[in-house]
Write a protein that holds these residues in place. Structure first.
Motif, short mmCIF file in Angstrom:
data_model
loop_
_atom_site.label_atom_id
_atom_site.label_comp_id
_atom_site.label_asym_id
_atom_site.label_seq_id
_atom_site.Cartn_x
_atom_site.Cartn_y
_atom_site.Cartn_z
N LEU A 59 0.79 -1.28 -0.08
CA LEU A 59 0.07 0.05 0.09
C LEU A 59 1.00 1.28 0.00
N LYS A 60 0.28 2.56 -0.25
CA LYS A 60 0.90 3.74 -0.10
C LYS A 60 0.12 4.45 0.83
N LYS A 61 0.79 4.60 2.12
CA LYS A 61 0.17 5.26 3.10
C LYS A 61 0.95 6.67 3.24
N SER A 62 1.34 6.50 4.54
CA SER A 62 2.40 7.57 5.11
C SER A 62 3.82 7.34 4.89
N ASN A 63 4.08 6.14 4.10
CA ASN A 63 5.62 5.72 3.89
C ASN A 63 5.78 6.65 2.62
N CYS A 64 7.08 7.07 2.67
CA CYS A 64 7.85 7.72 1.75
C CYS A 64 8.81 6.86 1.01
N GLY A 65 8.46 6.03 0.14
CA GLY A 65 9.23 5.07 -0.51
C GLY A 65 9.04 3.91 0.73
N GLY A 66 9.80 2.83 0.47
CA GLY A 66 9.67 1.68 1.16
C GLY A 66 8.22 0.98 1.01
N TRP A 67 8.19 -0.22 1.38
CA TRP A 67 7.10 -1.08 1.28
C TRP A 67 6.17 -1.21 2.46
N GLN A 68 4.93 -1.16 2.28
CA GLN A 68 3.90 -1.39 3.59
C GLN A 68 2.95 -2.23 3.09
N SER A 69 2.68 -3.54 3.94
CA SER A 69 1.92 -4.56 3.53
C SER A 69 0.32 -3.99 3.58
N ASP A 112 -8.82 -5.89 19.87
CA ASP A 112 -8.93 -6.36 18.59
C ASP A 112 -7.64 -5.56 18.00
N ILE A 113 -6.89 -6.31 17.09
CA ILE A 113 -5.47 -5.88 16.70
C ILE A 113 -5.66 -6.04 15.16
N GLU A 114 -5.22 -4.84 14.44
CA GLU A 114 -5.13 -4.65 13.31
C GLU A 114 -3.38 -4.47 12.87
N ALA A 115 -2.86 -5.23 12.04
CA ALA A 115 -1.22 -4.93 12.17
C ALA A 115 -0.97 -5.11 10.73
N TRP A 116 0.26 -4.44 10.07
CA TRP A 116 0.71 -4.49 8.75
C TRP A 116 2.46 -4.49 9.08
N ALA A 117 3.14 -4.65 8.19
CA ALA A 117 4.65 -4.60 8.04
C ALA A 117 5.09 -3.50 7.20
N ASN A 118 6.22 -2.95 7.65
CA ASN A 118 6.94 -1.94 6.97
C ASN A 118 8.21 -2.23 6.46
N VAL A 119 8.68 -2.10 5.54
CA VAL A 119 10.24 -2.38 4.95
C VAL A 119 10.72 -1.26 4.35
N ASN A 120 11.59 -0.54 4.93
CA ASN A 120 12.49 0.65 4.57
C ASN A 120 13.79 0.28 4.03
#
Ligand SMILES: [Fe+2]
Length: 291
Positions: A59-69, A112-120
């Motif tokens: 996804l493209k969210k708050s990350n500037c570059g990098g990968w977000q699941s 309740d937990i919502e989670a995602w991964a970030n790779v910079n």
């Protein structure tokens, strides 16, 4: 539901005859814990995240570059993910006990937990953002791999913005805050958190934060979490000062000129005509109350 504790400090003052006391109410708590036995867990999490990254665009969210699941990491079904969620729930119980007096069982559990991964990777950062909204009460980050030696962390710091409203001089850079743990920030300083592997940080979902550019050659991997519970509520309200804040933030130069002009007119006029003789409209405009 309990309340956050309020402490009162008596301060020494250099001004004669002035005794200052300071109360604190609701300054943002940031909790952290480093899971010492993280090596095996993090190795598995790293593999799981990189495997997912290899097959999904992200996804493209708050990350500037990098990968977000996608925000479905909690459903990936891997034992390492389940172990991380168990640790997250354990830390949450601790956080609730710290912030609520005599919490009922349903406040300690039922999250309740919502989670995602970030790779910079080299040069990637994350813009300032919040996790607030809906039933997000707390948010968290877990550092899987900081991409650099834990003994020499030099980039990819998580910064939490000071939201106490304490004025700080615009002419002075905020001192660097550093440390292995999330020590309480002094007034009007942002809090910098070092990305140590195994560190889990929990903060109010409404607390703005950002991540500085990662300058390493390896992969910096984190897992972000939204922690939801319908038994809590956070203070949130619309107010008419928000437009002024936007103007001052984005047009500080013109706003300063207007402010100075208004101040000169007010003081010049007051020297000639007593304030109580000013028309009500003029008083409102020059003395405040119009916004
Ligand atoms: Fe975040």
């Amino acid at each position: 539901m309990g309340i956050l504790a309020v402490s009162i400090d008596d301060l020494t003052s250099s001004e004669p005859g002035l005794r200052l006391s300071r109360s604190r109410i609701g300054t943002s708590p940031v909790f952290s814990h480093v899971w010492e036995d993280h090596a095996e867990l993090n190795a598995r999490l790293r593999q799981v995240v990189l495997d997912k990254m290899a097959v999904t665009p992200g996804l493209k969210k708050s990350n500037c570059g990098g990968w977000q699941s996608e925000r479905d990491l909690q459903l990936w079904g891997d034992p390492a993910i389940d172990e991380l969620l168990d640790r997250m729930r354990a830390m949450l119980r601790s956080v609730v006990r710290e912030t609520v007096v005599d919490p009922e069982e349903e406040l300690l559990d039922g999250w309740d937990i919502e989670a995602w991964a970030n790779v910079n990777q080299l040069g990637d950062d994350v813009a300032a953002h919040v996790h607030g909204g809906g039933v997000n009460m707390w948010a968290a980050v877990y550092y899987v791999d900081c991409g650099q030696s834990p003994d020499a962390i030099s980039s990819g710091f998580t910064h939490f913005l000071d939201m106490s409203g304490t004025p700080r001089p615009i002419s002075r850079r905020a001192p660097e805050t550093s440390g292995q743990t999330c020590a309480p920030a002094r007034e009007a300083e942002d809090l910098r958190v070092e990305p140590l592997p195994g560190k889990m940080v929990v903060f109010p979902a409404t607390l703005p934060h950002y991540v500085t550019a990662y300058q390493g050659n390896e992969k910096r991997i984190t897992i972000a979490l939204n922690l939801r519970h319908t038994g809590f509520v956070v203070t949130d309200f619309e107010n008419h000062y928000s437009r002024r804040r936007t103007l001052w933030r984005n047009y500080r130069g013109p706003m300063l000129m207007m402010y100075e002009a208004k101040r000169v007119v007010r003081e010049t006029l007051a020297a000639v005509v007593p304030v109580h003789r000013w028309p009500a409209g003029l008083r409102r405009r020059l003395l405040g109350g119009s916004n």
